[in-house]
Design a protein around this motif. Structure first.
Motif, short mmCIF file in Angstrom:
data_model
loop_
_atom_site.label_atom_id
_atom_site.label_comp_id
_atom_site.label_asym_id
_atom_site.label_seq_id
_atom_site.Cartn_x
_atom_site.Cartn_y
_atom_site.Cartn_z
N MET A 124 0.84 -1.17 0.00
CA MET A 124 0.00 0.00 0.00
C MET A 124 0.89 1.25 0.00
SD MET A 124 -2.89 1.19 2.70
CE MET A 124 -4.26 0.39 1.91
N LYS A 125 0.45 2.26 -0.68
CA LYS A 125 1.19 3.52 -0.79
C LYS A 125 0.54 4.59 0.08
CE LYS A 125 3.80 2.17 -4.30
NZ LYS A 125 5.21 1.97 -4.18
N GLU A 126 1.34 5.54 0.50
CA GLU A 126 0.81 6.73 1.15
C GLU A 126 1.37 7.93 0.41
OE1 GLU A 126 2.03 7.61 5.21
OE2 GLU A 126 3.84 6.44 4.94
N TYR A 127 0.66 9.04 0.48
CA TYR A 127 1.01 10.22 -0.29
C TYR A 127 1.08 11.45 0.61
CZ TYR A 127 -0.14 7.11 -4.06
OH TYR A 127 -0.15 6.03 -4.89
N LYS A 128 1.86 12.41 0.16
CA LYS A 128 2.04 13.65 0.90
C LYS A 128 2.09 14.79 -0.11
CE LYS A 128 5.16 15.41 4.40
NZ LYS A 128 6.37 15.08 5.17
N VAL A 129 1.36 15.86 0.16
CA VAL A 129 1.37 17.04 -0.71
C VAL A 129 2.02 18.17 0.06
CG1 VAL A 129 -0.03 18.71 -1.97
CG2 VAL A 129 -0.73 16.30 -1.89
N VAL A 130 3.02 18.78 -0.54
CA VAL A 130 3.75 19.88 0.08
C VAL A 130 3.56 21.12 -0.76
CG1 VAL A 130 6.06 20.72 0.68
CG2 VAL A 130 5.48 18.33 1.07
N ASN A 131 3.20 22.20 -0.14
CA ASN A 131 3.13 23.49 -0.83
C ASN A 131 4.49 24.14 -0.75
OD1 ASN A 131 0.38 23.60 -1.64
ND2 ASN A 131 -0.18 23.94 0.47
N TRP A 132 5.12 24.27 -1.90
CA TRP A 132 6.46 24.84 -2.00
C TRP A 132 6.36 26.36 -1.91
CZ3 TRP A 132 11.32 24.74 -1.48
CH2 TRP A 132 12.15 25.57 -2.18
N LYS A 133 7.13 26.96 -1.03
CA LYS A 133 7.11 28.41 -0.85
C LYS A 133 8.32 29.01 -1.54
CE LYS A 133 4.45 28.04 3.19
NZ LYS A 133 3.86 28.51 4.30
N MET A 134 8.06 29.67 -2.64
CA MET A 134 9.14 30.30 -3.38
C MET A 134 9.54 31.60 -2.71
SD MET A 134 7.85 29.57 -7.25
CE MET A 134 9.16 30.51 -7.96
N GLY A 135 10.82 31.86 -2.67
CA GLY A 135 11.33 33.11 -2.11
C GLY A 135 11.88 33.98 -3.23
N LEU A 136 12.52 35.03 -2.83
CA LEU A 136 13.07 35.95 -3.81
C LEU A 136 14.45 35.52 -4.30
CD1 LEU A 136 12.01 39.33 -2.19
CD2 LEU A 136 10.95 38.15 -4.13
N SER A 137 15.12 34.68 -3.51
CA SER A 137 16.45 34.23 -3.92
C SER A 137 16.68 32.79 -3.48
CB SER A 137 17.53 35.14 -3.31
OG SER A 137 17.48 35.06 -1.91
N ASN A 138 17.63 32.16 -4.09
CA ASN A 138 18.04 30.78 -3.77
C ASN A 138 16.91 29.76 -3.94
OD1 ASN A 138 20.70 31.54 -3.07
ND2 ASN A 138 20.00 32.14 -1.04
N ASN A 139 16.00 29.98 -4.87
CA ASN A 139 14.88 29.06 -5.06
C ASN A 139 15.34 27.64 -5.37
OD1 ASN A 139 12.65 30.67 -4.54
ND2 ASN A 139 12.69 31.54 -6.59
N ASN A 140 16.30 27.49 -6.28
CA ASN A 140 16.75 26.16 -6.65
C ASN A 140 17.39 25.43 -5.47
OD1 ASN A 140 15.86 26.42 -9.27
ND2 ASN A 140 17.83 27.11 -10.05
N LYS A 141 18.18 26.12 -4.70
CA LYS A 141 18.84 25.51 -3.54
C LYS A 141 17.80 25.11 -2.49
CE LYS A 141 22.57 24.43 -1.28
NZ LYS A 141 23.34 23.27 -1.68
N LYS A 142 16.82 25.96 -2.23
CA LYS A 142 15.77 25.65 -1.26
C LYS A 142 14.93 24.46 -1.72
CE LYS A 142 15.40 30.37 0.45
NZ LYS A 142 14.56 31.57 0.48
N LEU A 143 14.61 24.42 -3.01
CA LEU A 143 13.85 23.30 -3.54
C LEU A 143 14.65 22.01 -3.42
CD1 LEU A 143 11.46 22.05 -5.00
CD2 LEU A 143 12.46 22.81 -7.16
#
Length: 52
Positions: A1-20
């Motif tokens: 059986m699988k379980e799922y999780k949804v995350v709302n990604w919060k984009m900032g003004l800088s370092n988006n790729n690193k934070k992601l």
């Protein structure tokens, strides 16, 4: 059986790729795997085996 999780990604003004990258790696350590990243939204859907 699988379980799922949804995350709302919060984009900032800088370092988006690193934070992601950090968010994805943190979830991967817990056994989550990305199955969808919304192109027009900031949602990431993760999946993992429930009985791991």
């Amino acid at each position: 059986m699988k379980e799922y999780k949804v995350v709302n990604w919060k984009m900032g003004l800088s370092n988006n790729n690193k934070k992601l990258e950090m968010t994805l790696n943190e979830h991967a350590i817990s056994g989550w795997r990305v199955i969808h990243i919304g192109e027009q939204t900031t949602r990431i859907v993760f999946e993992r085996d429930k009985n791991r």
